[in-house]
Structure formats: structure tokens, C-alpha cells
Design an enzyme around this catalytic site. Structure first.
Site, mmCIF file in Angstrom:
data_model
loop_
_atom_site.group_PDB
_atom_site.id
_atom_site.type_symbol
_atom_site.label_atom_id
_atom_site.label_comp_id
_atom_site.label_asym_id
_atom_site.label_seq_id
_atom_site.Cartn_x
_atom_site.Cartn_y
_atom_site.Cartn_z
ATOM 1 N N GLU A 218 13.034 13.418 44.950
ATOM 2 C CA GLU A 218 12.676 12.573 46.084
ATOM 3 C C GLU A 218 12.056 13.380 47.216
ATOM 4 O O GLU A 218 11.097 12.935 47.867
ATOM 5 C CB GLU A 218 13.910 11.808 46.589
ATOM 6 C CG GLU A 218 14.515 10.847 45.587
ATOM 7 C CD GLU A 218 13.637 9.623 45.323
ATOM 8 O OE1 GLU A 218 12.592 9.475 45.984
ATOM 9 O OE2 GLU A 218 13.992 8.827 44.445
ATOM 10 N N ARG A 222 8.233 12.483 48.279
ATOM 11 C CA ARG A 222 8.148 11.814 49.578
ATOM 12 C C ARG A 222 7.753 12.778 50.693
ATOM 13 O O ARG A 222 6.749 12.577 51.379
ATOM 14 C CB ARG A 222 9.489 11.151 49.921
ATOM 15 C CG ARG A 222 9.933 10.080 48.945
ATOM 16 C CD ARG A 222 11.033 9.237 49.561
ATOM 17 N NE ARG A 222 11.801 8.498 48.575
ATOM 18 C CZ ARG A 222 12.676 7.538 48.866
ATOM 19 N NH1 ARG A 222 12.896 7.227 50.130
ATOM 20 N NH2 ARG A 222 13.336 6.901 47.915
ATOM 21 N N ASP A 353 9.910 7.359 33.929
ATOM 22 C CA ASP A 353 8.630 6.759 34.300
ATOM 23 C C ASP A 353 7.549 7.747 34.751
ATOM 24 O O ASP A 353 6.485 7.860 34.144
ATOM 25 C CB ASP A 353 8.840 5.684 35.374
ATOM 26 C CG ASP A 353 9.716 6.164 36.537
ATOM 27 O OD1 ASP A 353 10.217 7.295 36.482
ATOM 28 O OD2 ASP A 353 9.910 5.387 37.493
ATOM 29 N N GLU A 467 5.844 -0.767 42.561
ATOM 30 C CA GLU A 467 5.174 -0.550 41.271
ATOM 31 C C GLU A 467 4.313 -1.725 40.822
ATOM 32 O O GLU A 467 3.223 -1.530 40.249
ATOM 33 C CB GLU A 467 6.215 -0.222 40.193
ATOM 34 C CG GLU A 467 6.809 1.170 40.285
ATOM 35 C CD GLU A 467 7.875 1.304 41.353
ATOM 36 O OE1 GLU A 467 8.285 2.444 41.648
ATOM 37 O OE2 GLU A 467 8.296 0.263 41.918
ATOM 38 N N THR A 551 3.207 9.799 42.921
ATOM 39 C CA THR A 551 4.043 8.654 42.557
ATOM 40 C C THR A 551 4.697 8.000 43.768
ATOM 41 O O THR A 551 5.345 6.976 43.638
ATOM 42 C CB THR A 551 5.119 9.074 41.533
ATOM 43 O OG1 THR A 551 5.667 7.909 40.913
ATOM 44 C CG2 THR A 551 6.223 9.887 42.195
#
Length: 583
Positions: A218, A222, A353, A467, A551
Site C-alpha cells: 500500500e 499510494r 490481481d 476497478e 494500480t
């Protein structure tokens, strides 16, 4: 647009509906001489919607049809040719009704001459003025949510919109995560002044020298991704800027690197920003956590001239790939010391994913064919072993046997990847099925059981995830088809009507009961809002193929060139930027 999207759900093969009249009208949609029946059906649907909106109860007949779509899609593929034919008929009906409503003297059955169906849709439903209004609505959405974060939560990591307060998700101090995640959204929305202000605020307040255990995954996507994206933007947009964000990014990268010092090169899932890997940290990591670093670390290496980051990320990705099964599938969790799979389910959802996403995006970013080869082998295996109709299931990585028929909302990124590599037909089939879930619930639940047609226990919520909107955006980018805009309008409408509260946008705790949850994750401003805006802004500079989005929705320039070491650039001198002005 509601009319168009409604009938798209009424494709042949939807199965028996709850109403004989609905079944009859489904069969006659588009047949010559049946216009009056269709218009009558429109009226019935509109009345049902109106009654539902007024009473808050009742079941929209569209949702029953959507349920049938979901059930049938598990067992058979949607016929893309049939959908295309249906869409052509819909366009004809829509333009006829539009003409009739505008001029009562014109026969409802008289066709309006247009060059083609796409121009009809664009001119009548999605013209420039309507798209401009949609962009302004999304801009207001971002400004409202960001202002509420600044008013009620800053400098905490995230906003709690129901209690009008804030929370830290990475240690007791946090590092203003929502601010970092939202930086580049200002620029995508064209707000250079807001971007300037936010960058100054980051430089004044943000530090990573904190005693906090953080998620490597994360924090990378991010915080590091947000800083790098904003750095490239600031180089072009802010005259006073002298690599200050890059200095922060390099400091953060150095604090993440100790997690990669393992026997396999696959990183630990957690690192302490001040002290390195915690002694008690588990050696089991998720595939996504271990293999979703290449974009950010490659960009950092190429911006600073230090190859250590790119080498670490490459080693981790290759280590996971080399542990794939004979079916060319990877599992869910892996022991980073031994390389043994601890969870052998393969899939496209939780914990896997973005591993696949970064294979193709790494190739696009740095033009490395090794990642393209890994992606292509993976893609063929996924299509052969995980695909069931228009859905993708979790299956054993060694046998291909389906483990459970629960759709994970995180897998909604996949049609976007398919559109990116040109498999438009497969992407379209999946997207129609996924969107039927959105139409049913007003958001994609975290888990949906495709066998029972019910929400998966413990995964009933929609936490404002991006998504679905992301995939819709990539399909529109690839095709220019305005039907994807209509799906984006659906998403925007749901967010505004269900999730907006006085202090921001609240996640849905249960999409069926519409109960809300006191959270607004930072990715809402970094991704969900950003992809909606890009969908409605065909001329946006960030749609021109010059960037690869990580992502978390942070755009990085394609194939960033190798740079001279950061220290050499910094030696040229750096002025201290003035503090941010009051907002």
C-alpha cells in the site's frame, strides 16, 4: 442514456423474467412495427423506477433481468455479435423517440437520417455540452470530498465521513495519505493552482521518519506512486520546483528496500519505516504484495540514477514467476524464505490481481519484452483455466479445478487490461456482466456468489473501489464507444445518490440494505474520481498514451529515461519553496 443502458440488459438469452409482459417486450425489441409496444414498455419501466424512488421500496424490473444475466453468464458466453446488433436497434429507437419528443408532428416510426449509429449516440446523448456538465459534476465531487478531508481529517491518513473525523491507517502518526494520493488528481482535473498548493503542503508537513509498521504494497502504490507522479507533473507545471518531491520519494524508497532483503527476493509484507522489517513479521506474503513494485521502483531508479530499486522489484517479480505451476498459474500466497506456495488458489481477485496488471504495464513503461512474455503466457493460461463464460473464477494453480464461484470485486480491473492489449470482445463480455451487478446494487459488492446469486457473507459492501470505473475508462479509451460513458454515468449517479453524506463520501457496508460505513479510503480521490473524469474528458492530455497508470491510478511517463544521479541534479541548488497559502 438510462434508456439505452436499460435495453442493453434486455438481450436475448436472459432467461425467463418475473413478468410475462416483460418477456414479451424483450422479444419484440427492435422489430419493425412494434414501436408503440416498446414505448409503452418504456413507460412501465419509468413508472416502476418512479414508484421505487418515491417509496424507497419495491424491486426494479431491470434488476430481475440483471439477475438472470448474472446467472446465465456463469454458464455461457454473451454473444458479442448479438449485443452489437441489439445496440444498433437501440440507437435507432432512441433517436426516433428523441425526435418524436422534440417534434410532436413527426411520426415516431420515421427514421432520422444519420451517417452512422455512433454519431447518433454521440450527438443526441453524449455531446460536448453533456460531457462538460459531467466533468464539472466530477470536479465538484473531488473538491467537496477533498475539502471535507482537509476540514475534518487532515493530517490523519483518511477521512471518516459519517463521524466527520479522521483516522491513521499506518501507525499512530500516519503521513497524510489522502493528501499524497490525491496530488496528481488536481493536475488531471486541470487545477494547477490547487496542485501547487497541495505540493507545498506536502513539503511542509509530510515526513516518513516515523516509527510505524506499514504495508509495503500500500505504501508503494499510494505514497511512493503518488510522489513520483506528482514529481513528474511538478517538473512541468511549477516554476519554483527543484525535485523536492523526488527527495521525499527517494527517502521513502530507501525505507522500503529492507523488506526486499530475503532469500527469494520477494519482499516481506510489512516494514517499519524507521527500523526495517519487524522481528515478528510473517514470511508469508501475497502474490500481489510481492509482485506489484516494478512501476514505482523502475521510475524511482530512472529518476535518481540508482538502479537498486528497479533491480529489487525485478528480482521479486521474476522470483514469483519462476514458481508458477505447470499450468502457468501462480497461487495466492507464498513463503518468501522457501518459495513454497502456502495458498494454491489462482485467480484475478484479492491478493493476486495487480501482479498480472504490472506484467503488461512494466513492459509499456520501460519497453522490456521480458515482462511482455510473462504476461502473454499468463494471459493464455488465465483464459484457458480461469474463465467461465464471462466471469473468471478462482481455481487450483496445479489442476485448474474451480475452488469456489465467488466473484471478487477486485477482479473488475481485468476487462481494462484486456482492452489495453486489444482483446475488446472478451473485455466487453465481462464488462456487461460486471455492470449488471452495478445496476443491481448501485456498486460492486466485495464478493458475489455466482451460484446462489447472493452476496457473499462478510463481503457485502462496496468501499468506493475504482476497478469497475477503471475498466470502463480503458474500454472507452480503446473503442470510443459512448456506451461506456453511459456506464460511467451509472457509477456517478450511484455515488452521488447513495454514498454522498455531509462530510464526504461514505463506503457502502451492505449494498443490498444501503447501510453505509464510516470510511472514505484514499483511493477514492486517487482513482475512482480520476477515472470518472478521464472517461468524460476525451481531450484530456493524460489520455494520449504518454503515461502508464499504476494500480493506484498514478500516471507515470512512458519509458522514463535514465537520468543523471539525483545528487548531481540537487547540487545545482534548490530554493526553499514558500509555504502553502490558506485555502
Amino acid at each position: 442514456w438510462k434508456l439505452v443502458l436499460l435495453i442493453l440488459l434486455l438481450c436475448e438469452g436472459c432467461g425467463t423474467t418475473a413478468s410475462e409482459s416483460v418477456e414479451h417486450n424483450v422479444k419484440i425489441v427492435g422489430e419493425p412495427g412494434k414501436i408503440s409496444e416498446i414505448l409503452h414498455y418504456y413507460e412501465l419501466i419509468n413508472n416502476a423506477i418512479l414508484n421505487q424512488n418515491q417509496t424507497g421500496t419495491g424491486k426494479d424490473v431491470r434488476f430481475e433481468i440483471g439477475e438472470r444475466l448474472i446467472q446465465n453468464a456463469v454458464h455461457e458466453e454473451i454473444d458479442a455479435t448479438k449485443l452489437a446488433t441489439m445496440r444498433r436497434r437501440i440507437v435507432e429507437l432512441a433517436q426516433r423517440q428523441s425526435q418524436a419528443e422534440g417534434d410532436p408532428s413527426v411520426s415516431k416510426s420515421a427514421p432520422r437520417k444519420r451517417s452512422n449509429e455512433e454519431s447518433i449516440m454521440q450527438q443526441e446523448l453524449f455531446n460536448d455540452e453533456n460531457l462538460k456538465n459531467l466533468r464539472e459534476e466530477v470536479r465538484e465531487m473531488f473538491n467537496f470530498a477533498f475539502d471535507k478531508y482537509m476540514s475534518h481529517a487532515y493530517p490523519y491518513d483518511e477521512l471518516k465521513p459519517l463521524s466527520c473525523s479522521g483516522k491513521n491507517i499506518f501507525g499512530p502518526r500516519g503521513y497524510a495519505l489522502t493528501l499524497l494520493d490525491a496530488l496528481d488528481t488536481f493536475m488531471v482535473l486541470g487545477n494547477v493552482t490547487g496542485f501547487d498548493w497541495a505540493v507545498r503542503l506536502v513539503l511542509r508537513d509530510v515526513t516518513f521518519d516515523v516509527d510505524a509498521n506499514v504495508s509495503v504494497f500500500e505504501t508503494n502504490i499510494r505514497a511512493l506512486g503518488g510522489l513520483l507522479s506528482a514529481h513528474y507533473m511538478a517538473e512541468e507545471a511549477l516554476p519554483w520546483y527543484r525535485d523536492e518531491l523526488l527527495a521525499l520519494a527517494m527517502d521513502l524508497g530507501r525505507r522500503l528496500l529492507p523488506a526486499f532483503n530475503t532469500e527469494t527476493g520477494i519482499p516481506y509484507g510489512t516494514v517499519n519505516l524507521r527500523h526495517g522489517v519487524p522481528p515478528e513479521e510473517t514470511p508469508v506474503a501475497s502474490t500481489a504484495g510481492g509482485g506489484t513494485n516494478m512501476l514505482e521502483f523502475a521510475a524511482l531508479s530512472r529518476a535518481t540514477g540508482d538502479p537498486a530499486y528497479e533491480e529489487a522489484a525485478r528480482k521479486a517479480t521474476v522470483a514469483i514467476w519462476e514458481k508458477r505451476s505447470a499450468l502457468n498459474l501462480v497461487g495466492n500466497h507464498i513463503n518468501i524464505k522457501t518459495g513454497a506456495w502456502t495458498h494454491q488458489d489462482a485467480g484475478l481477485g484479492t491478493n493476486i490481481d495487480s501482479f498480472y496488471e504490472y506484467l503488461i504495464k512494466a513492459h509499456l513503461l520501460i519497453d522490456d519484452e521480458a515482462f511482455l512474455r510473462m504476461f502473454w503466457v499468463s494471459y493464455q493460461s488465465i483464459m484457458q483455466h480461469l474463465r467461465r463464460g464471462s466471469w473468471y473464477m478462482d481455481a487450483n494453480m496445479h489442476t485448474g479445478a474451480v475452488g469456489w464461484a465467488v466473484y471478487s470485486s477486485l477482479a473488475s480491473f481485468w476487462p481494462g487490461v484486456q482492452a489495453m492489449v486489444g482483446d475488446i470482445e472478451s473485455a466487453t463480455e465481462s464488462m456487461y456482466s460486471i455492470h449488471s451487478l452495478w445496476r443491481k446494487f448501485g456498486g460492486i459488492p466485495e464478493g458475489f456468489n455466482l451460484e446462489t446469486g447472493a452476496l457473499h457473507q462478510g463481503a457485502e459492501g462496496y468501499p468506493l473501489r475504482p476497478e469497475t470505473v477503471e475498466s470502463v475508462y480503458y474500454l472507452h479509451l480503446a473503442t470510443g464507444d459512448p456506451i461506456w460513458v453511459s456506464m460511467g454515468i451509472d457509477a456517478l449517479t450511484s455515488l452521488q445518490s447513495v454514498c454522498r453524506v455531509p462530510c464526504g463520501y461514505a463506503a457502502s457496508k451492505n449494498v443490498q440494505t444501503r447501510q453505509l460505513e464510516d470510511r472514505m479510503d484514499s483511493y477514492f480521490l486517487a482513482e475512482t474520481v480520476k477515472y470518472l473524469y478521464l472517461l468524460f474528458d476525451p481531450a484530456n492530455p493524460y489520455r494520449r498514451g504518454r503515461h502508464v497508470f499504476n494500480t493506484e491510478g498514478h500516471p507515470l511517463p512512458v519509458r522514463p529515461s535514465l537520468s543523471k544521479p539525483y545528487a548531481q541534479r540537487a547540487s545545482a541548488g534548490r530554493a526553499t519553496p514558500p509555504p502553502p497559502p490558506p485555502r
